[in-house]
Design a protein around this motif. Structure first.
Motif, mmCIF file in Angstrom:
data_model
loop_
_atom_site.group_PDB
_atom_site.id
_atom_site.type_symbol
_atom_site.label_atom_id
_atom_site.label_comp_id
_atom_site.label_asym_id
_atom_site.label_seq_id
_atom_site.Cartn_x
_atom_site.Cartn_y
_atom_site.Cartn_z
ATOM 1 N N THR A 65 0.809 -1.136 -0.133
ATOM 2 C CA THR A 65 0.026 0.089 0.033
ATOM 3 C C THR A 65 0.862 1.289 -0.004
ATOM 4 O O THR A 65 2.075 1.228 0.371
ATOM 5 N N LYS A 66 0.278 2.292 -0.219
ATOM 6 C CA LYS A 66 0.946 3.735 -0.239
ATOM 7 C C LYS A 66 1.451 3.874 1.208
ATOM 8 O O LYS A 66 2.748 4.332 1.198
ATOM 9 N N GLN A 67 0.908 3.551 2.222
ATOM 10 C CA GLN A 67 1.105 3.671 3.634
ATOM 11 C C GLN A 67 2.517 2.872 3.741
ATOM 12 O O GLN A 67 3.801 3.264 4.416
ATOM 13 N N ASP A 68 2.760 1.378 3.177
ATOM 14 C CA ASP A 68 3.799 0.411 3.243
ATOM 15 C C ASP A 68 5.104 1.469 2.883
ATOM 16 O O ASP A 68 6.208 1.403 3.446
ATOM 17 N N ARG A 70 5.298 4.803 2.595
ATOM 18 C CA ARG A 70 5.601 5.824 3.404
ATOM 19 C C ARG A 70 6.360 5.586 4.570
ATOM 20 O O ARG A 70 7.283 6.323 4.835
ATOM 21 N N ASN A 71 6.321 4.325 4.889
ATOM 22 C CA ASN A 71 6.770 3.663 6.283
ATOM 23 C C ASN A 71 8.238 3.659 5.883
ATOM 24 O O ASN A 71 9.184 3.615 7.024
ATOM 25 N N TYR A 73 9.884 5.280 3.880
ATOM 26 C CA TYR A 73 10.531 6.603 2.932
ATOM 27 C C TYR A 73 11.861 7.113 3.673
ATOM 28 O O TYR A 73 12.145 7.093 4.590
ATOM 29 N N GLY A 96 1.058 14.908 2.913
ATOM 30 C CA GLY A 96 1.987 13.834 3.593
ATOM 31 C C GLY A 96 3.433 13.863 2.553
ATOM 32 O O GLY A 96 3.662 14.804 1.953
ATOM 33 N N THR A 99 5.750 10.173 -2.501
ATOM 34 C CA THR A 99 6.219 8.752 -2.765
ATOM 35 C C THR A 99 7.228 8.930 -3.803
ATOM 36 O O THR A 99 7.122 9.688 -4.861
ATOM 37 N N ARG A 302 -5.511 2.306 -5.756
ATOM 38 C CA ARG A 302 -6.631 3.344 -5.239
ATOM 39 C C ARG A 302 -7.590 3.790 -6.591
ATOM 40 O O ARG A 302 -8.430 4.636 -6.243
ATOM 41 N N ASP A 439 -5.451 13.219 3.113
ATOM 42 C CA ASP A 439 -4.440 12.248 2.434
ATOM 43 C C ASP A 439 -4.219 12.597 1.150
ATOM 44 O O ASP A 439 -5.178 12.697 0.234
#
Ligand code: ADP
Ligand code: ZN
Length: 440
Positions: A65-68, A70-71, A73, A96, A99, A302, A439
């Motif tokens: 996911t995008k969050q993965d 970001r984690n 980054y 935020g 990416t 998404r 977001d």
């Protein structure tokens, strides 16, 4: 129309699927060993690289996911040492962290190849002069097109976004035949030409435009084609996968062919993650099959669309995705009703007298219900001189139409010419004042 790489683009589907399966097994093996965060995901899911042998094994793999991203980054998902990373790009990331996209030399070569396919699919050859008004810089649009045009031998004009009036002059002076930019900027260019008394259709040699990077409806396509007298092609891509070059329309413009030998698409149910068959709407997911610096496995974009595998008259065997219908997270909930921005655009553009410049503004005054306002420009003839009676009629008509299509009341605010800010890149269509943090 010719293809850039017929061997790849029109490969029989069984051969293509075999190739995809082999590449998948390889990239999983590679990623498992080179990308700690994805190895951890696979370990947690109890999947080993040996379990992935063909396309049928794809759904054993966890999503990214995008969050993965970001984690980890900025560079935690790079699979090669920085000495071998030769280019960095990044998404806009309005709120935020952006990416990041990293490229090895081979990745840049791959990008050039898929962009050469892309522009060829829209009829570009070495006889063309391409006015490239996508932003040059961290954004992938400008440089992505740039390398594709160079590869096919077209003359690329790296004008980037902004200084709209100057762009009109250059486009005419250099006899540009191809225009590339966001659809919203295409409209801004057409409008500016009109403002300085230049009839775009008769004075410009532009015959086709390749537009993307933001959602746009079929109604918007017609609007652009009519105003500019050109053929408008849709192109799709995202930083996480490579930038532009993931998919593009062919001359039949019945969906965007995905460069599937490199970017493996799936459609899933966004709520359950279940894989859906061709022909069903859902969230688009990609696995990069050949990237070195930054492969992504089952990346959830998404973006909502439908895939079709039926043969296309152009001879390409690569699956087609329908025009993006929106993002899984761009649906607005207004007083409990689901509202899609694309439906608002479609409705506005069907009303005579409204211009294709609009913004959706949401607010929730203290202790009150949500308010949905649509700010849209009316044609300049209503303002020269101002005709309030006809403007009131137009507003009533637009409000009635919107209430009917959306199922919820929206207040229309009619604006004079040029009052909605023009964007040189991605247009800001929704301003949601209800959320403090939105977001990107
Ligand atoms: P950001 O997410 O910051 O906008 P990108 O520049 O990588 O970063 O943009 C990729 C996104 O832009 C896609 O996921 C998609 O939502 C949108 N997009 C790109 N091309 C199109 C297109 N042709 N139609 C609709 N949306 C598009
Ligand atoms: Zn086709």
């Amino acid at each position: 129309m010719p293809m850039w790489n017929p061997e790849a683009e029109s490969m029989p589907r069984n051969a293509l699927e075999k190739l995809q399966g082999e590449r998948l097994a390889k990239i999983i093996e590679y990623t498992y060993h080179q990308m700690p965060f994805y190895r951890q995901k696979m370990d947690e899911a109890g999947v080993k690289p040996e379990d992935i042998r063909s396309l049928d094994d794809l759904n054993k793999l966890p999503f990214t996911t995008k969050q993965d991203l970001r984690n980890v980054y900025p560079f935690g998902n790079f699979c090669i040492p920085m000495e071998e990373v030769v280019r960095i790009h990044a998404s806009s990331g309005t709120t935020g962290k952006p990416t990041v996209g990293g490229y090895s030399k081979n990745d840049l070569e791959l990008w050039t190849e898929v962009m050469a396919r892309t522009v060829t699919s829209c009829g570009v050859t070495n006889k063309d002069v391409a006015h490239n008004a996508y932003g040059y810089g961290l954004f992938t649009g400008g440089l992505g097109f740039h390398i594709g045009f160079q590869r096919v031998g077209a003359t690329v004009v790296p004008v980037s976004g902004g200084m709209t009036r100057r762009q009109i002059m250059l486009m005419e002076d250099f006899s540009a035949t191809i225009l590339t930019c966001t659809p919203s900027y295409a409209l801004a260019l057409a409008e500016e030409a009109g403002n300085i008394g230049i009839n775009f259709q008769s004075r410009m040699k532009i015959r086709a435009g390749i537009f993307g990077a933001e959602p746009w409806t079929e109604e918007m396509r017609r609007e652009i084609e009519n105003r500019m007298g050109i053929e408008a092609y849709d192109i799709y891509g995202l930083t996480e996968i490579i930038g532009p070059g993931v998919s593009v329309e062919c001359e039949h413009r019945n969906g965007l062919h995905i460069n599937e030998d490199h970017f493996l698409p799936e459609i899933i149910d966004p709520a359950t993650g279940e894989k859906l068959p061709y022909g069903t709407e859902g969230e688009l997911v990609f696995t990069t099959l050949t990237k070195e610096a930054m492969p992504v496995i089952r990346y959830r974009t998404r973006d909502r669309t439908v895939l079709h595998a039926e043969e296309c008259a152009c001879g390409r065997t690569m699956v087609r995705m329908e025009k993006i219908r929106g993002r899984t997270d761009d649906m607005l909930i207004v007083r409990g009703v689901n509202v899609f921005p694309s439906l608002i655009e479609k409705t506005l553009l069907s009303i005579e007298g409204l211009e294709p410049h609009y913004q959706i503004v949401l607010d929730r005054p203290k202790d009150q219900l949500d308010e949905l306002e649509v700010w849209v420009e009316a044609n300049r003839h209503f303002f020269e001189p101002i005709d309030t009676r006809r403007l009131d009629q137009l507003r009533d008509e637009a409000e009635a139409e919107l209430a009917q299509t959306l199922g919820v009341r929206a207040t229309i605010k009619l604006m004079g010419p040029n009052s909605i800010e023009r964007s040189a890149g991605k247009a800001v269509r929704v301003v949601d004042k209800r959320a403090l943090y939105k977001d990107s």
